[in-house]
Design an enzyme around this catalytic site. Structure first.
Site, PDB file in Angstrom:
ATOM      1  N   LYS A 203      43.769  45.307  12.474  1.00 36.42           N
ATOM      2  CA  LYS A 203      44.273  46.484  12.748  1.00 36.42           C
ATOM      3  C   LYS A 203      43.917  47.833  11.754  1.00 36.42           C
ATOM      4  O   LYS A 203      44.900  47.438  10.615  1.00 36.42           O
ATOM      5  CB  LYS A 203      45.376  47.098  13.676  1.00 36.42           C
ATOM      6  CG  LYS A 203      45.756  48.766  14.003  1.00 36.42           C
ATOM      7  CD  LYS A 203      46.575  48.696  14.930  1.00 36.42           C
ATOM      8  CE  LYS A 203      47.486  50.321  15.437  1.00 36.42           C
ATOM      9  NZ  LYS A 203      48.375  49.455  16.350  1.00 36.42           N
TER      10      LYS A 203
HETATM   11  C1  5RP Z   1      52.623  52.097  14.792  1.00 41.10           C
HETATM   12  C2  5RP Z   1      51.393  51.340  15.690  1.00 41.10           C
HETATM   13  C3  5RP Z   1      50.807  52.004  17.042  1.00 41.10           C
HETATM   14  O1  5RP Z   1      50.341  51.067  17.655  1.00 41.10           O
HETATM   15  C4  5RP Z   1      49.255  52.332  16.533  1.00 41.10           C
HETATM   16  O2  5RP Z   1      49.861  52.888  15.741  1.00 41.10           O
HETATM   17  C5  5RP Z   1      48.062  52.061  18.348  1.00 41.10           C
HETATM   18  O3  5RP Z   1      48.776  54.248  18.673  1.00 41.10           O
HETATM   19  P1  5RP Z   1      47.835  54.951  18.386  1.00 41.10           P
HETATM   20  O4  5RP Z   1      46.581  54.816  18.476  1.00 41.10           O
HETATM   21  O5  5RP Z   1      48.559  56.014  18.749  1.00 41.10           O
HETATM   22  O6  5RP Z   1      46.894  55.414  16.502  1.00 41.10           O
HETATM   23  O7  5RP Z   1      50.806  49.912  15.257  1.00 41.10           O
HETATM   24  O8  5RP Z   1      52.283  52.068  13.812  1.00 41.10           O
END
Ligand code: 5RP
Length: 293
Positions: A203
């Site tokens: 991610k």
């Molecule tokens: C925290 C994460 C969150 O799940 C991620 O940031 C996704 O959320 P957003 O779309 O609010 O950024 O990994 O570190």
């Protein structure tokens, strides 16, 4: 007694038809074992190849984030539209109905709160509990260039080893420190390191310049984080751009649960991620659903 009377005996062996060996739809994942592929196919839709992950694990380091004060009221109604829920095991056990259909990505790293150095994380979940909870993947934060870079990488590699023993995928989440430049060069470095060290998917954040170079040199699927709340049309445009440039979905939190109409928004995001809708048409859908209440 065995039921042997009138047994149908006209067998058909299809000797002239070669058995097809089906490939696997997901980037870089063809050589994994069956269980791991099956779990990945519960995260990524085999038809579109993409996923809409609903992320609401923010509380693991920042407590009751805006929009997540009452997960039972804000998130549970959105479950039917998510392919995957990304959450902590605490919230899962306390608030999520066990009959829910989406697959689960469990937050597996943690330690410091927003009051401390965030990169100083440890593994925060035993693999046995992940199996017990039927997790499809474990999520671990990786801080490339951060103060505790090596420790976070070690967390990743240990989770990959444990996950492989049980056919559970590892999602590496590239966390960007305050002082780091969020550009394609940084994300190429961070995502590639995660993939090289065994993460089954990564991610990262979408960047306007050169995001296609980030996806092209990462050998496993990339999903984008939503990041801070944007106007709905901008968030849909970001998702559309990311998919067009090789991302395999979104792991979106605030841009859904902080939206004025979260149920409408998650359906509009699905239209982009799975249906290939343009941002303009998805925004139209958002407005229609929002007005229907
Ligand atoms: C925290 C994460 C969150 O799940 C991620 O940031 C996704 O959320 P957003 O779309 O609010 O950024 O990994 O570190």
């Amino acid at each position: 007694m065995a039921d042997l009377d009138g047994v149908k005996d006209n067998k058909e062996f299809h000797t002239g038809v070669p058995q097809e060996t089906a490939g696997f739809f997901l980037k870089g994942s063809s050589h994994y074992d069956w269980g791991l592929k099956n779990r990945l196919a519960r995260i990524f839709d085999p038809k579109s190849g993409n996923t809409v992950m609903l992320a609401f694990d923010h509380g693991y380091f920042q407590g009751p984030t805006t929009g997540l004060e009452r997960v039972d009221l804000s998130i549970v109604p959105l479950i039917p539209w998510a392919d995957t829920l990304m959450l902590t095991r605490g919230v899962l056990r306390s608030l999520i109905p066990p009959a829910s259909r989406p697959s689960l990505v469990l937050r597996a790293s943690g330690g410091p709160s927003i009051l401390k150095e965030l990169s100083n994380e440890e593994i925060a979940l035993d693999i046995e509990d992940a199996v017990r909870l039927n997790a499809a993947a474990l999520a671990v934060q990786v801080f490339i260039g951060g103060e505790h870079e090596t420790k976070s990488i070690h967390n990743l590699t240990r989770l990959v080893d444990q996950g492989l023993r049980h056919g559970i995928a590892t999602l590496a989440v590239t966390a960007v420190g305050k002082d780091m430049v969020r550009d394609a060069k940084y994300f190429r470095l961070a995502t590639r390191i995660c993939a090289e060290l065994g993460a089954q998917y990564v991610k990262t954040y979408y960047v306007e310049e050169g995001f296609d170079t980030v996806t092209s040199c990462c050998p496993v699927p990339i999903v984008i984080a939503g990041g801070k709340k944007l106007p709905e049309l901008d968030a849909l445009t970001m998702a559309w751009n990311a998919i067009r440039q090789g991302a395999n979905g979104v792991d979106m939190g605030r841009n859904i649960f902080q939206s004025e109409a979260p149920a409408a928004m998650i359906q509009a995001v699905r239209a982009v991620v799975h249906g290939g809708e343009t941002p303009a048409r998805a925004f139209e859908l958002y407005n229609t659903l929002k007005n229907q209440g």
